[in-house]
Design a protein around this motif. Sequence first.
Motif, mmCIF file in Angstrom:
data_model
loop_
_atom_site.group_PDB
_atom_site.id
_atom_site.type_symbol
_atom_site.label_atom_id
_atom_site.label_comp_id
_atom_site.label_asym_id
_atom_site.label_seq_id
_atom_site.Cartn_x
_atom_site.Cartn_y
_atom_site.Cartn_z
ATOM 1 N N GLY A 232 19.899 -40.325 -21.970
ATOM 2 C CA GLY A 232 18.841 -41.262 -22.445
ATOM 3 C C GLY A 232 17.847 -40.598 -23.537
ATOM 4 O O GLY A 232 16.863 -41.292 -23.609
ATOM 5 N N ALA A 233 18.365 -39.608 -24.279
ATOM 6 C CA ALA A 233 17.328 -39.100 -25.431
ATOM 7 C C ALA A 233 17.348 -40.055 -26.606
ATOM 8 O O ALA A 233 16.264 -39.793 -27.282
ATOM 9 C CB ALA A 233 17.851 -37.897 -25.688
ATOM 10 N N GLY A 234 18.277 -40.902 -26.830
ATOM 11 C CA GLY A 234 18.448 -41.740 -27.956
ATOM 12 C C GLY A 234 19.693 -42.419 -28.550
ATOM 13 O O GLY A 234 20.487 -42.111 -27.595
ATOM 14 N N VAL A 235 19.413 -42.898 -29.675
ATOM 15 C CA VAL A 235 20.636 -43.520 -30.410
ATOM 16 C C VAL A 235 21.368 -42.528 -31.080
ATOM 17 O O VAL A 235 21.103 -41.772 -31.915
ATOM 18 C CB VAL A 235 20.123 -44.820 -31.249
ATOM 19 N N VAL A 236 22.688 -42.467 -30.957
ATOM 20 C CA VAL A 236 23.829 -41.674 -31.467
ATOM 21 C C VAL A 236 24.877 -42.475 -32.089
ATOM 22 O O VAL A 236 25.179 -43.526 -32.018
ATOM 23 C CB VAL A 236 24.247 -40.517 -30.564
ATOM 24 N N LEU A 237 25.139 -41.889 -33.411
ATOM 25 C CA LEU A 237 26.183 -42.250 -34.241
ATOM 26 C C LEU A 237 27.243 -41.007 -34.381
ATOM 27 O O LEU A 237 26.987 -40.080 -34.918
ATOM 28 C CB LEU A 237 25.868 -42.817 -35.625
ATOM 29 N N GLN A 238 28.272 -41.314 -33.724
ATOM 30 C CA GLN A 238 29.297 -40.311 -33.679
ATOM 31 C C GLN A 238 30.838 -40.841 -33.549
ATOM 32 O O GLN A 238 30.968 -41.984 -33.340
ATOM 33 C CB GLN A 238 29.387 -39.444 -32.334
ATOM 34 N N PRO A 239 31.972 -39.991 -33.732
ATOM 35 C CA PRO A 239 33.175 -40.614 -33.758
ATOM 36 C C PRO A 239 33.578 -40.965 -32.582
ATOM 37 O O PRO A 239 33.281 -40.929 -31.546
ATOM 38 C CB PRO A 239 34.262 -39.266 -34.022
ATOM 39 N N ARG A 240 34.409 -42.353 -32.586
ATOM 40 C CA ARG A 240 34.915 -42.944 -31.263
ATOM 41 C C ARG A 240 35.636 -41.771 -30.463
ATOM 42 O O ARG A 240 35.692 -41.828 -29.306
ATOM 43 C CB ARG A 240 35.968 -43.921 -31.756
ATOM 44 N N LEU A 241 36.163 -40.647 -31.166
ATOM 45 C CA LEU A 241 36.931 -39.630 -30.489
ATOM 46 C C LEU A 241 35.979 -39.058 -29.509
ATOM 47 O O LEU A 241 36.429 -38.692 -28.473
ATOM 48 C CB LEU A 241 37.422 -38.619 -31.566
ATOM 49 N N ILE A 242 34.811 -38.775 -29.790
ATOM 50 C CA ILE A 242 33.761 -38.124 -28.966
ATOM 51 C C ILE A 242 33.300 -39.158 -28.038
ATOM 52 O O ILE A 242 33.017 -38.719 -26.810
ATOM 53 C CB ILE A 242 32.760 -37.350 -29.594
ATOM 54 N N LEU A 243 33.068 -40.142 -28.174
ATOM 55 C CA LEU A 243 32.107 -41.250 -27.469
ATOM 56 C C LEU A 243 33.091 -41.975 -26.478
ATOM 57 O O LEU A 243 32.684 -42.674 -25.536
ATOM 58 C CB LEU A 243 31.607 -42.221 -28.127
ATOM 59 N N SER A 244 34.307 -41.958 -26.919
ATOM 60 C CA SER A 244 35.171 -43.073 -25.975
ATOM 61 C C SER A 244 35.240 -43.099 -24.322
ATOM 62 O O SER A 244 34.951 -43.787 -23.722
ATOM 63 C CB SER A 244 36.870 -42.875 -26.503
ATOM 64 N N GLU A 245 35.346 -41.669 -23.827
ATOM 65 C CA GLU A 245 35.191 -41.378 -22.576
ATOM 66 C C GLU A 245 34.014 -41.832 -21.918
ATOM 67 O O GLU A 245 34.132 -42.643 -20.885
ATOM 68 C CB GLU A 245 35.400 -39.931 -22.091
ATOM 69 N N ALA A 246 32.960 -41.626 -22.542
ATOM 70 C CA ALA A 246 31.584 -41.973 -22.113
ATOM 71 C C ALA A 246 31.365 -43.499 -22.214
ATOM 72 O O ALA A 246 30.816 -44.102 -21.314
ATOM 73 C CB ALA A 246 30.479 -41.119 -23.005
ATOM 74 N N LEU A 247 31.988 -44.118 -23.214
ATOM 75 C CA LEU A 247 31.929 -45.485 -23.429
ATOM 76 C C LEU A 247 32.687 -46.317 -22.223
ATOM 77 O O LEU A 247 32.492 -47.302 -21.580
ATOM 78 C CB LEU A 247 32.106 -46.035 -24.658
ATOM 79 N N GLY A 248 33.903 -45.702 -21.782
ATOM 80 C CA GLY A 248 34.694 -46.198 -20.923
ATOM 81 C C GLY A 248 34.288 -46.298 -19.363
ATOM 82 O O GLY A 248 34.494 -46.979 -18.733
ATOM 83 N N ASP A 249 33.349 -45.205 -19.111
ATOM 84 C CA ASP A 249 32.806 -44.797 -18.036
ATOM 85 C C ASP A 249 31.649 -45.561 -17.684
ATOM 86 O O ASP A 249 30.917 -45.505 -16.635
ATOM 87 C CB ASP A 249 32.909 -43.564 -17.238
ATOM 88 N N GLY A 250 30.988 -46.147 -18.708
ATOM 89 C CA GLY A 250 29.532 -46.796 -18.773
ATOM 90 C C GLY A 250 28.498 -45.614 -18.880
ATOM 91 O O GLY A 250 27.332 -46.125 -18.847
ATOM 92 N N ALA A 251 28.715 -44.490 -19.282
ATOM 93 C CA ALA A 251 27.570 -43.506 -19.571
ATOM 94 C C ALA A 251 26.922 -43.814 -20.698
ATOM 95 O O ALA A 251 25.729 -43.621 -20.901
ATOM 96 C CB ALA A 251 28.112 -42.024 -19.489
ATOM 97 N N LEU A 252 27.713 -44.691 -21.725
ATOM 98 C CA LEU A 252 27.257 -44.923 -22.997
ATOM 99 C C LEU A 252 27.653 -46.387 -23.298
ATOM 100 O O LEU A 252 28.660 -46.733 -22.760
ATOM 101 C CB LEU A 252 27.614 -44.068 -24.152
ATOM 102 N N ILE A 253 26.764 -47.082 -24.016
ATOM 103 C CA ILE A 253 27.003 -48.494 -24.497
ATOM 104 C C ILE A 253 26.927 -48.682 -25.937
ATOM 105 O O ILE A 253 26.139 -48.017 -26.449
ATOM 106 C CB ILE A 253 25.943 -49.445 -23.627
ATOM 107 N N GLU A 254 28.131 -49.070 -26.467
ATOM 108 C CA GLU A 254 28.008 -49.324 -27.770
ATOM 109 C C GLU A 254 26.954 -50.361 -28.359
ATOM 110 O O GLU A 254 26.704 -51.578 -27.774
ATOM 111 C CB GLU A 254 29.498 -49.888 -28.229
ATOM 112 N N VAL A 255 25.945 -49.978 -29.345
ATOM 113 C CA VAL A 255 25.215 -50.794 -29.938
ATOM 114 C C VAL A 255 25.434 -51.065 -31.162
ATOM 115 O O VAL A 255 26.291 -50.392 -31.956
ATOM 116 C CB VAL A 255 23.661 -50.276 -29.640
ATOM 117 N N LEU A 256 25.018 -52.233 -32.068
ATOM 118 C CA LEU A 256 25.087 -52.560 -33.389
ATOM 119 C C LEU A 256 26.616 -52.727 -33.578
ATOM 120 O O LEU A 256 27.089 -52.168 -34.645
ATOM 121 C CB LEU A 256 24.634 -51.311 -34.210
#
Length: 292
Positions: A232-256
């Motif tokens: 919950g520290a803020g907004v991040v912009l990183q490769p899908r490679l890094i974020l995909s698992e967190a997006l899949g399990d709901g730990a992160l939500i894609e914005v913009l």
Amino acid sequence: MDKLKNMQVFVYVAQNGSFAKAATHFSLSSTMIGKHVKSLEALLGVKLLNRTTRKQSLTEAGQIYLIECERILSDIADAENNLQTIENKPKGTVRINSPVTYGNLVLAPLLADFLHQFPDINIELVVDNARIDPMHERFDIVFRVGELADSTLIARRLPDYEMLFAASPDYISDKGEPVSQADLVNHHCLGFSYSDIQPQLAVGIETHAFDRQHTRLLSNSGQALKVAAEKGAGVVLQPRLILSEALGDGALIEVLKDERPKAMPVHLLYKSKQLPLKTRTLVDFVLAALVK
């Protein structure tokens, strides 16, 4: 000392202009590199290099001998490669350079499969975000993310490198969801940077640079930024490679989603069409696995 090794050392020093680089390449001390060159000069009875504390330059004899050494070493490499080709048994070490995230998440598992299939080939994988010059480094293959400058290198296109904005559900609940990239100045940003000079949301996205006021966390590790975003520290912009698992399990939500940065090209680079069998085998393996 072995004359062939002396020649290899001399050629590398002459081509790169540095005993230090040669020492790193051959895993020797600079003193030992100097001894190899001196041994070759003693065998030939001529001085090959003019040496100062700052640089080395070829003598006239050194310039002539360098051409012959390059030809001889090339002939030896061709002979060894021809034998491997005839027997169809690639062997040896292939040296690879790759950006950190791509090397860790894409290449490492792929290379593990390769090693099982080709037991006589070893891999040296160096993950590093520095922009090396592939023509003058010791790597057989270089992976590069981003647009390529004009080059004499052979480039093979790989799937693009996608970048996504994301934040945690808790952050969005507390701070709201950004409505545009311009709105990010009203949010806590987690910035990626190679130095402390210019934080930015992600490498290669210069248009999203932020001052310290908006960059709550600055790091040269995309993995560290992802973990901070999950907390919950803020907004991040990183490769899908890094974020995909967190997006899949709901730990992160894609914005913009409608303002994703343009995907960056990825290329596999090598120096010549005439590849040693070990290198060609690896190139073919990577292309077959990644290019559908």
